[in-house]
Each structure stands twice: as C-alpha cells, then as structure tokens.
Enzyme design. Structure first.
Site, PDB file in Angstrom:
ATOM      1  N   HIS A  28       2.281  -3.389  33.016  1.00 41.45           N
ATOM      2  CA  HIS A  28       3.428  -3.925  32.272  1.00 41.45           C
ATOM      3  C   HIS A  28       4.545  -2.905  32.037  1.00 41.45           C
ATOM      4  CE1 HIS A  28       1.438  -2.011  28.801  1.00 41.45           C
ATOM      5  NE2 HIS A  28       2.615  -2.037  28.211  1.00 41.45           N
TER       6      HIS A  28
HETATM    7  C1  UD1 Z   1       6.157  -3.831  24.517  1.00 37.46           C
HETATM    8  C2  UD1 Z   1       6.387  -2.392  24.067  1.00 37.46           C
HETATM    9  C3  UD1 Z   1       5.449  -1.460  24.812  1.00 37.46           C
HETATM   10  C4  UD1 Z   1       4.005  -1.916  24.709  1.00 37.46           C
HETATM   11  C5  UD1 Z   1       3.883  -3.378  25.109  1.00 37.46           C
HETATM   12  C6  UD1 Z   1       2.492  -3.864  24.833  1.00 37.46           C
HETATM   13  C7  UD1 Z   1       8.677  -1.754  23.408  1.00 37.46           C
HETATM   14  C8  UD1 Z   1       9.916  -1.087  23.857  1.00 37.46           C
HETATM   15  N1  UD1 Z   1       7.752  -1.974  24.364  1.00 37.46           N
HETATM   16  O1  UD1 Z   1       6.512  -3.910  25.887  1.00 37.46           O
HETATM   17  O2  UD1 Z   1       5.553  -0.161  24.260  1.00 37.46           O
HETATM   18  O3  UD1 Z   1       3.226  -1.129  25.556  1.00 37.46           O
HETATM   19  O4  UD1 Z   1       4.792  -4.167  24.327  1.00 37.46           O
HETATM   20  O5  UD1 Z   1       2.183  -4.991  25.576  1.00 37.46           O
HETATM   21  O6  UD1 Z   1       8.536  -2.063  22.251  1.00 37.46           O
HETATM   22  N2  UD1 Z   1       7.337 -11.776  26.528  1.00 37.46           N
HETATM   23  C9  UD1 Z   1       6.945 -13.078  26.549  1.00 37.46           C
HETATM   24  N3  UD1 Z   1       5.948 -13.443  25.685  1.00 37.46           N
HETATM   25  C10 UD1 Z   1       5.359 -12.571  24.826  1.00 37.46           C
HETATM   26  C11 UD1 Z   1       5.774 -11.247  24.842  1.00 37.46           C
HETATM   27  C12 UD1 Z   1       6.773 -10.849  25.699  1.00 37.46           C
HETATM   28  O7  UD1 Z   1       7.461 -13.904  27.281  1.00 37.46           O
HETATM   29  O8  UD1 Z   1       4.476 -12.984  24.050  1.00 37.46           O
HETATM   30  C13 UD1 Z   1       8.444 -11.369  27.404  1.00 37.46           C
HETATM   31  C14 UD1 Z   1       9.669 -10.974  26.576  1.00 37.46           C
HETATM   32  O9  UD1 Z   1      10.460 -12.081  26.253  1.00 37.46           O
HETATM   33  C15 UD1 Z   1      10.366 -10.012  27.481  1.00 37.46           C
HETATM   34  C16 UD1 Z   1       9.217  -9.331  28.207  1.00 37.46           C
HETATM   35  O10 UD1 Z   1       8.093 -10.182  28.103  1.00 37.46           O
HETATM   36  O11 UD1 Z   1      11.160 -10.677  28.394  1.00 37.46           O
HETATM   37  C17 UD1 Z   1       8.902  -7.962  27.638  1.00 37.46           C
HETATM   38  O12 UD1 Z   1       8.561  -8.039  26.247  1.00 37.46           O
HETATM   39  P1  UD1 Z   1       8.898  -6.804  25.245  1.00 37.46           P
HETATM   40  O13 UD1 Z   1       8.207  -7.038  23.958  1.00 37.46           O
HETATM   41  O14 UD1 Z   1      10.358  -6.554  25.208  1.00 37.46           O
HETATM   42  O15 UD1 Z   1       8.292  -5.552  25.983  1.00 37.46           O
HETATM   43  P2  UD1 Z   1       6.855  -5.297  26.563  1.00 37.46           P
HETATM   44  O16 UD1 Z   1       6.962  -5.016  28.007  1.00 37.46           O
HETATM   45  O17 UD1 Z   1       5.936  -6.367  26.118  1.00 37.46           O
HETATM   46  N1  UDP Z   2      -5.645  -6.318  26.110  1.00 39.93           N
HETATM   47  C1  UDP Z   2      -6.111  -7.588  25.827  1.00 39.93           C
HETATM   48  N2  UDP Z   2      -5.916  -8.577  26.756  1.00 39.93           N
HETATM   49  C2  UDP Z   2      -5.302  -8.358  27.944  1.00 39.93           C
HETATM   50  C3  UDP Z   2      -4.828  -7.043  28.219  1.00 39.93           C
HETATM   51  C4  UDP Z   2      -5.000  -6.052  27.278  1.00 39.93           C
HETATM   52  O1  UDP Z   2      -6.692  -7.801  24.768  1.00 39.93           O
HETATM   53  O2  UDP Z   2      -5.163  -9.295  28.737  1.00 39.93           O
HETATM   54  C5  UDP Z   2      -5.820  -5.243  25.101  1.00 39.93           C
HETATM   55  C6  UDP Z   2      -6.474  -3.992  25.605  1.00 39.93           C
HETATM   56  O3  UDP Z   2      -7.888  -4.060  25.478  1.00 39.93           O
HETATM   57  C7  UDP Z   2      -5.875  -2.910  24.720  1.00 39.93           C
HETATM   58  C8  UDP Z   2      -4.502  -3.449  24.394  1.00 39.93           C
HETATM   59  O4  UDP Z   2      -4.514  -4.834  24.706  1.00 39.93           O
HETATM   60  O5  UDP Z   2      -6.596  -2.776  23.504  1.00 39.93           O
HETATM   61  C9  UDP Z   2      -3.455  -2.737  25.196  1.00 39.93           C
HETATM   62  O6  UDP Z   2      -2.243  -3.382  25.082  1.00 39.93           O
HETATM   63  P1  UDP Z   2      -1.065  -3.203  26.111  1.00 39.93           P
HETATM   64  O7  UDP Z   2      -1.592  -2.738  27.406  1.00 39.93           O
HETATM   65  O8  UDP Z   2      -0.285  -4.463  26.063  1.00 39.93           O
HETATM   66  O9  UDP Z   2      -0.146  -2.092  25.416  1.00 39.93           O
HETATM   67  P2  UDP Z   2      -0.158  -0.505  25.360  1.00 39.93           P
HETATM   68  O10 UDP Z   2      -1.487  -0.052  24.868  1.00 39.93           O
HETATM   69  O11 UDP Z   2       0.197  -0.006  26.719  1.00 39.93           O
HETATM   70  O12 UDP Z   2       0.952  -0.211  24.407  1.00 39.93           O
END
Ligand code: UD1
Ligand code: UDP
Length: 351
Positions: A202
């Site tokens: 991601h």
């Molecule tokens: C965010 C965090 C990242 C973390 C990750 C965990 C920031 C800058 N980034 O990244 O540090 O590792 O979460 O997963 O805060 N979206 C959906 N549905 C959801 C969530 C997101 O459609 O439930 C879409 C959003 O609308 C957006 C994209 O996914 O278009 C990214 O979501 P965003 O929360 O901005 O960043 P992440 O890549 O999830």
């Molecule tokens: N995780 C989950 N379901 C998934 C993918 C990840 O429960 O389909 C959990 C995973 O075990 C870990 C956390 O989500 O505890 C990590 O989140 P993510 O990779 O979104 O964010 P990051 O840790 O990189 O910020």
C-alpha cells in the site's frame, strides 16, 4: 483522568485495542476516530473483532490531499478537544491522524503521549516520516518500542521525555493469536500450511505508479506457489483504474479482519509486504519477511537477518531472491513484553 485517544487508520485500531481496554479500567477514555479509514473491512470490523468501544466521535474526514485532509482534521479535532478538555491526549504511529492529534494537543498545551515514538526511516519523501518527527517533537511523553527508537530520540535531544515501553502491537497480536482458528482460513482459500506467500502492498511509492505496480505483480507472479493478496483500497483503486493484470498464482481478497489476517500470517511460508506493522508481526511469528522498500524503520528485523529489503523500483528478477531467502537462526526479543501494562503504569503516574 480524562484521556482522549485519537485514531483513524487500520494499524491504529489494532494498537488502540489493547491499550483502550486497560485505560478504561483506570480512567475516563474518550475515542476520536478521524474517519481516515472508513470501509467496513478497514474500520468497523476492527472495532467489532477487537472489542474496542465505539468511538465517541467519528469525524468522517477521509478525502483530499495531505494538506486538506490534515487541515480538516486539525479543525475538527480541536473542536472536540476544546469541548472535552482532556487531561491527556494519546496519538499512535505516523499517519495524518497522528499528526493532527499531536499538533492540536501541543497548540492547546494539553500533554500528549506519542505511542510508537522514535521510528525513523530517514526517508523524508514518506509522509509518515514527517508525521512521526513532528509528533515526537510536539508530544510530551514518547513511548518508544525498541532500543533503536530510543537511540533515535536521544539523537534528536528528546531523551528526557522518552520511555522504552516495547511495542504495543505485541499485546494486540498475542490476544488475536489466542482467538484464531487455524484451519478456517486455509480451508477458505484452499491453501496448505507453510505453502503459500502472504502479500500486502500500500505504500504510495510502490502502488501509485501503475507501471511499477504492474511490474511488482508481474515479478511476484513468477514465484513458485500461491500468493494470498488482501488488497488495500489504495492499491485496489490503482489496479482497477489501470486494468492491471493479476497473475494466475494470486488469490485476491478484500482487506481482511485482524483475526483472519493473523491466522494467514501464522500459517504462511513467507510474508511479502511494504507495511510497517506486518514486518514486526512477521518477526514476532518467526516468519521470513521480504520488505519491498529501499529502507525500513524496523531496522532491527533486518539486522537480525529475518527481514530482506528489496527495492522494487530498481531491482528486477527478485522472485529468485525471495525464494532463496532463508533467515538466520538468530532470534531475540526485540519488541518487548507486557507492553500495555508498562504504558499504563507510566500513564497512571502522570498527574
Ligand atoms: C494511511 C497512512 C499510512 C498507513 C496506512 C495504513 C497517511 C499519510 N498514510 O495510508 O501511514 O500505513 O494508512 O493502512 O496517513 N481508502 C478507501 N477506503 C478506506 C481507506 C482508504 O477507499 O477505508 C482510500 C482513500 O480514499 C484514498 C486511499 O485509499 O483514496 C488512501 O487512503 P489514505 O488514508 O489517504 O492513505 P493510506 O494509503 O491508507
Ligand atoms: N492487517 C489486517 N488485515 C489486512 C492487512 C493487514 O488486519 O488485510 C493488519 C496487519 O496484521 C497489521 C496492520 O494491519 O497489524 C498493518 O496495517 P497497514 O499495513 O495498513 O499499515 P502500516 O503498519 O504499514 O502503517
């Protein structure tokens, strides 16, 4: 004390899970969900499965560029903080929700605790690196997960407010492991124990460029074995918008709940990821981890020989490296134990 916990993204719900239960035994805890993650399987499912109390506030802020998203969070978190007048604010990790919470607390002179303090990737192109540096410098109590995190905080002159607590995910992960039914997920995806790869992607630098994402998936398609790939919404959007081809050895799923995911981790052969949290969990489970990044903030796992870094934007033919990666037998406890209890003891002594 009145304590305000601020979360917004998937890994923060997992971190909150164990802390919130204990906080509520001693204090009046209020939860703000910024709304950053909002799909059922990225948010509600975690509250339900991990038995986290329903957030007192859901700000439903989840779109826009970084500035807009963080700006709206600042406005709305501040409104809640002014209304609730907490004694302490707690923020977790390094997302935009962390940044907004830490800044609001700091501007309103409310003591803030930053959980997972001191991590540094030394890559300032990552939004997380900026968020965590600011959260560390504006918060008053820095709960560091590892010795290296403490070292990083000392190097930035923050040692006087730093505490080596261990990593909160150790406790959340352990509780989840006690609940998982091993065979269920294997049966569901027709896979065998220790016989498949588990993949997550991601990070914007891996997935926002469709050509690179395509190349990563194509390369992983050469692996000998099935790859279970729960797709993060960011990645899913890019795959769909660009008609990226999924190789035939992939088993695609929606993002999974924590119990299903932990079960799939513990039964996997190797884990391939660019996630921060998953690198830690792979280490805790003693699973070989291949991290598709040029650097990591969890350097201990690399130094210990359990985590192999591969930069997919410059390396090619890395399927072979993934197949041949075999961790060292060396293993020590990096992330601590009874972390929630240690954190609660410190919090209870704040007056
Ligand atoms: C965010 C965090 C990242 C973390 C990750 C965990 C920031 C800058 N980034 O990244 O540090 O590792 O979460 O997963 O805060 N979206 C959906 N549905 C959801 C969530 C997101 O459609 O439930 C879409 C959003 O609308 C957006 C994209 O996914 O278009 C990214 O979501 P965003 O929360 O901005 O960043 P992440 O890549 O999830
Ligand atoms: N995780 C989950 N379901 C998934 C993918 C990840 O429960 O389909 C959990 C995973 O075990 C870990 C956390 O989500 O505890 C990590 O989140 P993510 O990779 O979104 O964010 P990051 O840790 O990189 O910020």
């Amino acid at each position: 004390m009145k304590i305000l916990s601020i979360v917004g993204a998937r890994p923060q719900f997992i971190k909150l899970a164990s802390l919130s239960k204990k906080l509520k035994q001693f204090h009046d805890e209020i939860i703000i969900h910024t709304g950053q993650h909002f799909d059922k399987e990225m948010s509600d499912l975690f509250f339900k499965e991990l038995e986290i109390s329903k957030p007192d506030y859901n700000l439903e802020i989840n779109s826009g560029n970084h500035g807009e998203q963080t700006g709206r969070m600042l406005i709305e978190v501040e409104t809640v903080v002014l209304k609730e007048k907490p004694d302490i604010v707690i923020v977790f990790g390094d997302t935009n929700s962390t940044l907004a919470g830490a800044l609001v607390a700091s501007k309103l002179h409310i003591p803030a605790i930053h959980i997972e303090a001191g991590l540094r990737s030394f890559n300032r192109n990552m939004p997380e690196e900026i968020n965590r540096i600011i959260a560390d410098h504006t918060s008053d109590y820095l709960f560091a997960p590892t010795q290296i995190a403490i070292k990083n905080l000392c190097a930035e002159d923050l040692s006087s407010k730093s505490y080596l607590t261990g990593d909160i995910m150790v406790d959340s992960h352990r509780s989840a492991m006690l609940k998982v039914q091993d065979d269920e997920s294997l049966f569901k995806y027709s896979i065998n124990k220790n016989n498949y790869y588990l993949l997550t992607l991601h990070r914007p630098y891996n997935v926002d460029n469709p050509a690179l994402l395509n190349r990563i998936l194509f390369e992983l398609g050469k692996l000998n074995g099935k790859i279970v790939f729960p797709v993060h919404p960011r990645t899913n959007n890019i795959i769909n918008q660009n008609n990226i081809i999924i190789p035939s050895n992939f088993i695609i799923t929606k993002p999974l709940g924590y119990l299903d995911f932990v079960s799939l981790q513990s039964n996997s052969y190797k884990i391939i990821t660019d996630s921060g949290g998953i690198q830690k969990e792979a280490y805790i489970l003693k699973k070989p981890c291949i991290t598709l990044r040029s650097e990591t903030e969890w350097v201990e796992t690399v130094n210990a020989g359990w985590n192999l870094l591969i930069n997919p934007s410059i390396e090619s033919y890395y399927a072979e490296k993934i197949e041949s990666f075999s961790p060292s037998l060396k293993y020590e406890n990096i992330f601590g134990e009874n972390v929630t209890t240690k954190m609660i003891e410190i919090i209870n002594n704040i007056s």
